[in-house]
Design an enzyme around this catalytic site. Structure first.
Site, PDB file in Angstrom:
ATOM      1  N   ASP A 579       0.851  -1.185   0.000  1.00 49.96           N
ATOM      2  CA  ASP A 579       0.000   0.000   0.000  1.00 49.96           C
ATOM      3  C   ASP A 579       0.888   1.236   0.000  1.00 49.96           C
ATOM      4  O   ASP A 579       1.279   1.727   1.050  1.00 49.96           O
ATOM      5  CB  ASP A 579      -0.923   0.001   1.225  1.00 49.96           C
ATOM      6  CG  ASP A 579      -1.812   1.237   1.276  1.00 49.96           C
ATOM      7  OD1 ASP A 579      -1.985   1.870   0.236  1.00 49.96           O
ATOM      8  OD2 ASP A 579      -2.313   1.556   2.361  1.00 49.96           O
ATOM      9  N   GLY A 583       6.261   0.323  -0.451  1.00 51.76           N
ATOM     10  CA  GLY A 583       6.004  -1.100  -0.657  1.00 51.76           C
ATOM     11  C   GLY A 583       6.135  -1.509  -2.110  1.00 51.76           C
ATOM     12  O   GLY A 583       6.687  -2.572  -2.415  1.00 51.76           O
ATOM     13  N   GLY A 632      -1.499   8.296   5.054  1.00 60.03           N
ATOM     14  CA  GLY A 632      -0.195   7.666   5.118  1.00 60.03           C
ATOM     15  C   GLY A 632      -0.205   6.268   4.537  1.00 60.03           C
ATOM     16  O   GLY A 632      -1.245   5.611   4.436  1.00 60.03           O
ATOM     17  N   GLU A 633       0.982   5.812   4.149  1.00 61.85           N
ATOM     18  CA  GLU A 633       1.108   4.491   3.540  1.00 61.85           C
ATOM     19  C   GLU A 633       0.738   3.401   4.539  1.00 61.85           C
ATOM     20  O   GLU A 633       1.252   3.366   5.654  1.00 61.85           O
ATOM     21  CB  GLU A 633       2.539   4.279   3.032  1.00 61.85           C
ATOM     22  CG  GLU A 633       2.742   2.962   2.322  1.00 61.85           C
ATOM     23  CD  GLU A 633       4.026   2.940   1.494  1.00 61.85           C
ATOM     24  OE1 GLU A 633       4.456   1.837   1.138  1.00 61.85           O
ATOM     25  OE2 GLU A 633       4.570   4.022   1.198  1.00 61.85           O
ATOM     26  N   GLY A 634      -0.152   2.513   4.127  1.00 63.64           N
ATOM     27  CA  GLY A 634      -0.671   1.456   4.974  1.00 63.64           C
ATOM     28  C   GLY A 634      -2.124   1.667   5.350  1.00 63.64           C
ATOM     29  O   GLY A 634      -2.835   0.715   5.686  1.00 63.64           O
TER      30      GLY A 634
END
Length: 742
Positions: A579, A583, A632-634
């Site tokens: 995500d 990544g 945010g990423e995730g």
């Protein structure tokens, strides 16, 4: 040979031989391919009028070599690369052979070139495109027209494929004996897909693309000359010829498909039928017998019959029973039911069809979310996967300094990491709502990439081992799914640089606009980030770009740790949700270190980020959703997790046909970690060996399906090759002998 057509045929035959010779000599696939194209163009201009030289292959190698060296010398920015090429080239190779030298003395590198084009790190579509270009001799415009995509799109696809081969670091040579079987299976699979796409086009207004089918037949014929003792190559060629023989009667005047039973068999190409039948007989005299040979034998029985009524249905039934042992599946069972009905009556066929009534593939009826069920089924090794129970989020915190971090608030990444540790903040809240554990992982800070390497080589090795250990710890703790997140300053810029270096993208195309805390677009910061990516690429363009070197030069600590996590997760059979840019960048690098690592990754959402969209296309990952959360990423993966679990719970309640399930693996009782023994089949792919960071790929993708026209419907019964190991010859001696006698 003076006619234009004769010269064109000669050039297409010599093109892969010349390219193979240059790549063996200089080792730079992309530059050698450009030089060979220039030599072919010059020959196409001169030979129709002057006639080919006495040694056309030697002439082309000489001209292409001169063009390659001129290109190297002509660019002052690549002086260091020229020196490296000079040092790496054996002294004996520095003196070119005379153009009229005996052509028999030079070895033919065409087969090694074909293996290289079918590299396991490439997606199936990229393998086909590169094979058509480098081995088939087709131009980019011709390949694009065959696949109904813009020429620029196809050019980018081919460029990315060549870049992937370059970064893989593989030497130009036939694969080692241990890898040869898997790589040859990939080659056959690519040729099969090429023919299948031409026989029944998956896109566009036309039912068929004859150009692709003819090219697949030509290349398979050529491969058989190189490997005359490979019975599956012979069987594949026979299958293509016997199927192609029906093309004249396959469509009506209005372009509609004509079923096999209604075709005018007098229009079938009897020359192709005879050739294909002879090849089947030849292949069946050797062993072991594989799926292509069995499908070709079935096609031959259909082609030799004067009508449906006079078809040798008992023999077809016997062959389908064998094929079902080699490649079991609902399509083969359906075809066998037709043969059963023709031999034993409609009632017997209907009885067999009843076994398919409850045949529901995992995820049927769930729309785009079917891919979630298919992914879970493959990674869990069962057609009825269970929802993921224990989930762990790895939040990578590693800052990037210099221009990569332009527009970020100092200390913001540390604040977000501290929030996650304390169990507060958006990501921690999403993790708690999803029932997932959250682990903050500190990664080394990266130096400015526009000035020098982001990490030392020693730091890269340490970060890879650390990431691998994180995956090991998760697997040992019973974690069933990993989610990779990131919160480092400048991480998006570093990921864009990795993507640009591995996929040939431009910085403006992969860098998202910078938005400051007040919600305003900061164009100045965006331009500084673009400049950092551009300068870093200019800095490393004269050096080699292996996967680990890209991590050292551009990736930084967080991307390197994420790469180690993906490698370790693949080795431990642990699926991962990607995500965000970090990544996906790690996915690109792990693909070059271990081609099968990407098969353990799922992309729930692209988040609207351009780098994620492009990297997903390169990796063959199709996003499921489009949430576009700015947390945010995730965050996107965690927001989607409850939906994914619900889909798996629903799919687990659906019935599955026993033929899809196969034998359930026994729990290991020898103290092992559950890895299957060497050589045991895996669903759809082979996992990398867990030998430490950066394992090599152990084999190509292995899609399932059956070949064209094996069911007598004159439409491909499946869109992929079986990829199944051939069965022992003892089980087919009786049927194949009876077929030859008939």
């Amino acid at each position: 040979m003076s006619s234009g057509t004769g010269v064109e045929d000669l050039l297409r035959e010599l093109a892969p031989q010349v390219l193979g010779a240059l790549v063996r000599r200089y080792g730079q696939f992309d530059a050698c391919e450009d030089a060979v194209q220039e030599a072919l163009l010059r020959a196409a201009e001169r030979w129709p009028a002057d006639g080919p030289p006495d040694n056309p292959r030697g002439w082309l190698i000489t001209v292409a070599s001169h063009r390659f060296l001129d290109e190297v010398r002509g660019d002052q920015a690549r002086q260091r690369r020229e020196y490296a090429t000079f040092v790496a080239t054996p002294q004996a190779e520095l003196l070119g052979r005379p153009a009229d030298a005996d052509p028999v003395v030079d070895r033919d590198d065409s087969l090694a070139l074909l293996f290289l084009c079918c590299h396991p790190a490439l997606s199936p579509s990229s393998r086909i495109a590169l094979t058509l270009r480098a081995v088939g001799g087709l131009g980019t415009a011709q390949i694009a027209a065959a696949f109904l995509v813009p020429e620029a799109t196809m050019a980018q696809r081919i460029s990315r494929a060549k870049q992937s081969i370059r970064t893989s670091g593989d030497r130009f040579a036939p694969p080692e004996a241990a890898d040869r079987t898997e790589r040859l299976r990939a080659v056959r699979h690519v040729l099969y897909l090429m023919f299948n796409e031409g026989y029944t086009a998956s896109t566009g207004p036309d039912l068929t693309v004859p150009q692709l089918s003819r090219e697949a037949i030509r290349l398979t014929t050529w491969l058989r000359r190189l490997l005359p003792d490979d019975s599956e190559v012979t069987g594949l060629l026979a299958l293509m010829l016997l199927t192609e023989a029906r093309r004249p009667a396959r469509t009506g005047p209005d372009g509609a498909l004509v079923p096999l039973a209604e075709q005018d068999r007098t229009r079938w190409d009897r020359r192709l039928v005879a050739t294909g039948t002879d090849l089947v007989a030849e292949a069946l005299t050797r062993g072991p017998v594989g799926p292509y040979q069995l499908q070709a034998a079935i096609a031959a029985l259909h082609d030799e019959a004067a009508s449906v009524a006079t078809t040798d249905w008992p023999q077809i039934l016997a062959l389908y029973e064998l094929l079902e042992k080699v490649a079991p599946g609902p399509v083969v069972t359906l075809n066998r039911a037709v043969a059963v009905a023709m031999v034993h009556g409609p009632a017997a066929g209907l009885d067999l069809l009843e076994t398919l009534a409850a045949d529901r593939r995992p995820g049927t009826g769930l729309g785009v979310l079917e891919r979630v069920v298919g992914f879970a089924a493959a990674t869990q090794g069962t057609p009825t996967p269970a929802p993921w129970g224990t989930v762990r989020v790895l939040l990578l915190h590693g800052d990037h300094t210099g221009g990569a971090a332009a527009g970020t608030v100092p200390g913001e990444s540390t604040r977000r990491a501290d929030q996650a540790r304390a169990g507060v903040g958006p990501l921690a809240r999403l993790a708690a709502e999803s029932g997932a554990g959250l682990q903050v992982v500190d990664a080394p800070t990266a130096a400015p990439i526009e000035e020098g390497p982001a990490l030392t080589a020693e730091a890269v090795e340490s970060a890879l081992r650390y990431g691998w250990r994180l995956a090991d710890e998760a697997a040992d703790a019973g974690v069933q799914l990993l989610v990779i997140g990131a919160c480092g300053a400048g991480a998006e810029t570093a990921a864009a640089a990795v993507l640009a270096a591995t996929a040939g993208a431009e910085a403006p195309a992969v860098l998202a606009r910078v938005v400051n805390p007040g919600g305003h677009v900061d164009d100045n910061a965006w331009m500084v980030r673009c400049a950092a990516v551009r300068d870093s690429l200019r800095r490393i363009r004269s050096s080699s770009r292996t996967a680990k070197e890209i991590l050292a030069e551009l990736g930084g600590g967080d991307i390197t740790v994420a790469t180690g996590v993906l490698l370790g997760a693949a080795a431990r059979r642990l699926p991962v949700l990607l995500d965000g840019p970090v990544g996906l960048a790690a996915g690109l690098v792990s693909r070059d270190l271990a081609g099968q690592a990407r098969h353990w990754c799922l992309l729930p959402d692209h988040g609207g980020h351009p780098a994620v969209s492009l990297a997903a296309d390169v990796l063959g990952l199709t996003p499921l959703l489009d949430l576009r959360l700015g947390l945010g990423e995730g965050a996107n993966a965690l927001a989607a997790l409850p939906l994914l679990r619900s889909v798996l719970a629903l799919a687990a309640a659906l019935p599955a046909h026993p033929a899809l399930a196969g034998p359930e693996p026994d729990a290991p009782d020898d103290g092992s970690d559950g890895h299957p023994p060497a050589g045991e089949d895996e669903p759809d792919f082979t996992e990398p060996e867990p030998a430490g960071p950066g394992p090599t790929s152990t084999g190509p993708d292995r899609p399932t399906g059956t070949g064209p026209d094996t069911d007598g419907s004159d439409d491909p019964a499946g869109r992929g090759s079986t990829g199944i190991d051939p069965i022992d010859r003892a089980g087919v001696d009786g049927a194949s002998a009876a077929w030859r006698a008939g």
